[in-house]
Design a protein around this motif. Sequence first.
Motif, PDB file in Angstrom:
ATOM      1  N   PHE A 287     -10.822   7.082  13.107  1.00  0.00           N
ATOM      2  CA  PHE A 287     -10.789   5.857  12.375  1.00  0.00           C
ATOM      3  C   PHE A 287      -8.825   6.610  11.365  1.00  0.00           C
ATOM      4  CE2 PHE A 287     -12.822   4.588   7.947  1.00  0.00           C
ATOM      5  CZ  PHE A 287     -12.817   3.535   8.283  1.00  0.00           C
ATOM      6  N   ILE A 288      -8.096   5.988  11.725  1.00  0.00           N
ATOM      7  CA  ILE A 288      -6.772   5.983  10.973  1.00  0.00           C
ATOM      8  C   ILE A 288      -6.898   5.104   9.871  1.00  0.00           C
ATOM      9  CG2 ILE A 288      -6.488   7.788  12.407  1.00  0.00           C
ATOM     10  CD1 ILE A 288      -4.479   5.765  13.652  1.00  0.00           C
ATOM     11  N   THR A 289      -5.210   5.330   8.968  1.00  0.00           N
ATOM     12  CA  THR A 289      -4.946   4.880   7.613  1.00  0.00           C
ATOM     13  C   THR A 289      -4.278   4.455   7.747  1.00  0.00           C
ATOM     14  OG1 THR A 289      -5.103   4.070   5.317  1.00  0.00           O
ATOM     15  CG2 THR A 289      -4.250   6.524   6.150  1.00  0.00           C
ATOM     16  N   THR A 290      -3.882   2.937   8.102  1.00  0.00           N
ATOM     17  CA  THR A 290      -1.665   2.602   8.254  1.00  0.00           C
ATOM     18  C   THR A 290      -1.708   2.387   7.425  1.00  0.00           C
ATOM     19  OG1 THR A 290      -3.672   0.296   8.339  1.00  0.00           O
ATOM     20  CG2 THR A 290      -3.657   1.450  10.434  1.00  0.00           C
ATOM     21  N   ASP A 291      -1.288   1.494   6.612  1.00  0.00           N
ATOM     22  CA  ASP A 291      -1.482   1.290   4.829  1.00  0.00           C
ATOM     23  C   ASP A 291      -1.541   0.881   3.694  1.00  0.00           C
ATOM     24  OD1 ASP A 291       2.105   0.367   6.028  1.00  0.00           O
ATOM     25  OD2 ASP A 291       0.942  -0.300   7.130  1.00  0.00           O
ATOM     26  N   LYS A 292      -0.946   1.373   2.395  1.00  0.00           N
ATOM     27  CA  LYS A 292      -1.607   0.912   1.521  1.00  0.00           C
ATOM     28  C   LYS A 292      -1.540   0.103   0.518  1.00  0.00           C
ATOM     29  CE  LYS A 292      -2.598   5.694   1.023  1.00  0.00           C
ATOM     30  NZ  LYS A 292      -2.319   6.120   2.387  1.00  0.00           N
ATOM     31  N   MET A 293      -1.990  -1.058   0.301  1.00  0.00           N
ATOM     32  CA  MET A 293      -1.813  -1.985  -0.159  1.00  0.00           C
ATOM     33  C   MET A 293      -1.735  -1.914  -1.862  1.00  0.00           C
ATOM     34  SD  MET A 293      -0.506  -4.041   1.578  1.00  0.00           S
ATOM     35  CE  MET A 293       0.071  -3.011   2.743  1.00  0.00           C
ATOM     36  N   ARG A 294      -1.209  -2.593  -2.667  1.00  0.00           N
ATOM     37  CA  ARG A 294      -1.407  -2.951  -4.620  1.00  0.00           C
ATOM     38  C   ARG A 294      -1.470  -3.785  -5.300  1.00  0.00           C
ATOM     39  NH1 ARG A 294      -1.444   2.015  -6.449  1.00  0.00           N
ATOM     40  NH2 ARG A 294       1.129   3.090  -6.608  1.00  0.00           N
ATOM     41  N   ASN A 295      -1.931  -4.397  -4.413  1.00  0.00           N
ATOM     42  CA  ASN A 295      -3.055  -6.160  -5.150  1.00  0.00           C
ATOM     43  C   ASN A 295      -4.063  -6.505  -3.965  1.00  0.00           C
ATOM     44  OD1 ASN A 295      -0.742  -8.076  -3.834  1.00  0.00           O
ATOM     45  ND2 ASN A 295       0.526  -6.727  -5.211  1.00  0.00           N
ATOM     46  N   ASP A 296      -4.474  -7.659  -4.517  1.00  0.00           N
ATOM     47  CA  ASP A 296      -5.096  -8.817  -3.428  1.00  0.00           C
ATOM     48  C   ASP A 296      -4.630  -9.704  -2.240  1.00  0.00           C
ATOM     49  OD1 ASP A 296      -7.259  -7.426  -4.079  1.00  0.00           O
ATOM     50  OD2 ASP A 296      -7.895  -9.395  -5.329  1.00  0.00           O
ATOM     51  N   ARG A 297      -2.900  -9.864  -3.624  1.00  0.00           N
ATOM     52  CA  ARG A 297      -2.358 -11.151  -2.340  1.00  0.00           C
ATOM     53  C   ARG A 297      -1.836  -9.913  -1.170  1.00  0.00           C
ATOM     54  NH1 ARG A 297       3.024 -11.544  -2.452  1.00  0.00           N
ATOM     55  NH2 ARG A 297       3.647 -10.640  -3.997  1.00  0.00           N
ATOM     56  N   HIS A 298      -1.127  -8.747  -1.328  1.00  0.00           N
ATOM     57  CA  HIS A 298      -0.554  -8.203  -0.420  1.00  0.00           C
ATOM     58  C   HIS A 298      -1.799  -7.883   0.939  1.00  0.00           C
ATOM     59  CE1 HIS A 298       2.247  -6.457  -3.366  1.00  0.00           C
ATOM     60  NE2 HIS A 298       3.157  -7.841  -2.800  1.00  0.00           N
ATOM     61  N   ILE A 299      -2.942  -7.811   0.466  1.00  0.00           N
ATOM     62  CA  ILE A 299      -4.601  -7.672   0.916  1.00  0.00           C
ATOM     63  C   ILE A 299      -3.736  -8.710   1.961  1.00  0.00           C
ATOM     64  CG2 ILE A 299      -6.372  -7.702   1.769  1.00  0.00           C
ATOM     65  CD1 ILE A 299      -6.608  -5.794  -0.961  1.00  0.00           C
ATOM     66  N   THR A 300      -3.811  -9.961   1.499  1.00  0.00           N
ATOM     67  CA  THR A 300      -3.743 -11.035   2.649  1.00  0.00           C
ATOM     68  C   THR A 300      -2.763 -11.100   3.297  1.00  0.00           C
ATOM     69  OG1 THR A 300      -5.530 -12.414   0.661  1.00  0.00           O
ATOM     70  CG2 THR A 300      -4.335 -13.565   2.595  1.00  0.00           C
ATOM     71  N   ASP A 301      -1.901 -11.168   2.691  1.00  0.00           N
ATOM     72  CA  ASP A 301      -0.354 -10.600   3.811  1.00  0.00           C
ATOM     73  C   ASP A 301      -0.384  -9.479   5.037  1.00  0.00           C
ATOM     74  OD1 ASP A 301       0.685 -13.310   2.035  1.00  0.00           O
ATOM     75  OD2 ASP A 301       1.852 -11.418   0.689  1.00  0.00           O
ATOM     76  N   TYR A 302      -1.188  -8.166   4.051  1.00  0.00           N
ATOM     77  CA  TYR A 302      -1.445  -7.985   5.661  1.00  0.00           C
ATOM     78  C   TYR A 302      -2.145  -8.438   6.672  1.00  0.00           C
ATOM     79  CZ  TYR A 302      -1.641  -3.089   7.842  1.00  0.00           C
ATOM     80  OH  TYR A 302      -1.389  -1.892   8.627  1.00  0.00           O
ATOM     81  N   PHE A 303      -3.640  -8.987   6.391  1.00  0.00           N
ATOM     82  CA  PHE A 303      -4.386  -9.978   7.386  1.00  0.00           C
ATOM     83  C   PHE A 303      -3.194 -10.319   8.663  1.00  0.00           C
ATOM     84  CE2 PHE A 303      -7.905  -8.519   4.851  1.00  0.00           C
ATOM     85  CZ  PHE A 303      -8.807  -7.722   6.288  1.00  0.00           C
ATOM     86  N   LEU A 304      -2.585 -11.520   7.371  1.00  0.00           N
ATOM     87  CA  LEU A 304      -1.901 -12.847   8.238  1.00  0.00           C
ATOM     88  C   LEU A 304      -0.727 -11.879   9.177  1.00  0.00           C
ATOM     89  CD1 LEU A 304      -1.832 -14.825   5.452  1.00  0.00           C
ATOM     90  CD2 LEU A 304      -3.065 -15.092   7.291  1.00  0.00           C
ATOM     91  N   GLU A 305       0.239 -10.764   8.518  1.00  0.00           N
ATOM     92  CA  GLU A 305       0.850 -10.035   9.826  1.00  0.00           C
ATOM     93  C   GLU A 305      -0.512  -9.234  10.620  1.00  0.00           C
ATOM     94  OE1 GLU A 305       3.256  -7.388   7.384  1.00  0.00           O
ATOM     95  OE2 GLU A 305       3.441  -8.843   5.723  1.00  0.00           O
ATOM     96  N   PHE A 306      -0.723  -8.582  10.569  1.00  0.00           N
ATOM     97  CA  PHE A 306      -1.823  -7.430  11.830  1.00  0.00           C
ATOM     98  C   PHE A 306      -1.493  -9.302  12.766  1.00  0.00           C
ATOM     99  CE2 PHE A 306      -5.931  -6.581  13.277  1.00  0.00           C
ATOM    100  CZ  PHE A 306      -5.820  -5.532  13.932  1.00  0.00           C
ATOM    101  N   LEU A 307      -2.401 -10.229  12.405  1.00  0.00           N
ATOM    102  CA  LEU A 307      -2.926 -10.915  13.264  1.00  0.00           C
ATOM    103  C   LEU A 307      -1.858 -12.318  13.796  1.00  0.00           C
ATOM    104  CD1 LEU A 307      -5.306 -13.141  15.198  1.00  0.00           C
ATOM    105  CD2 LEU A 307      -4.950 -14.724  12.343  1.00  0.00           C
TER     106      LEU A 307
END
Length: 271
Positions: A185-205
């Motif tokens: 169970f490992i950490t990959t990246d750290k975001m700074r705000n909610d918009r970046h959280i959504t962007d990361y999910f989209l990039e992952f997909l």
Amino acid sequence: YPIIRFKGQNRIRKVSYHLSLNGEEISDIHSINKSDLPPSADDNFNPHLLSPTISELWDTLSLLTSNYDEVIGIFSSAAISPMYNIAQKAAAKLEANARIHIIDSRTSSVGLSILVMQAAIQAEKGESSKTIIQNLYTKIPQIFTLFNIPSLSYLYYNNLIDRSQAFVGEKLELLPYFVIEEDDFITTDKMRNDRHITDYFLEFLNEFENVEFVSFLHSTVLNSQASKLIRELVKHKFPDAEFFEHKIPITLAILFGPKCQGMIVVDNEVL
């Protein structure tokens, strides 16, 4: 929430967690609501999940083997829960252990449900346990699990990270992502705000090529802006894929905190 009914559903037996709240064990985990959980856990309020004991799982497996020819137990990833290892120990103590098959799903929540449903449907069709297990081990590497977990203190009280990592991370208001990768169970990246959280999910997909299924788990209202963006991406890039969104269950809220979000992707491109 989608209600999915399928043949073989009656073959499923659920093994539940217990809850520990401030050192007191509570057998009914649903006696606490997600709304009761603060954004951060601390020494005054620290709920965490308790797996059944070896004895409790021995009793469960003993009963099942007395009623069924074979038992396939599929458990949440050993990287985030000790229940898989406890089940292995319980099964080893039974005379009927050769008829018990304990499997680490290497995922959780919706990912675990996908595997359980697949096994139950195949059992209902009369497939052998050997075939069912082979198909499970084929499907497991195709399931990808990603979580954004801002409430790191919950990970500490569930023994997943150390205290300094948890409380320094929360103080800095980091919004880290974690993946379940094989036994880790490992950490990959750290975001700074909610918009970046959504962007990361989209990039992952966007990293996938042949998606069969996507589930977005979150603690906000259904059909939020984030879920709309994810749904649109699935519809555009993977028109044949199924998309579901779910509010996080109480077990995940206790394990990862009430503000966690997650994505489960099944990609058939992986062999």
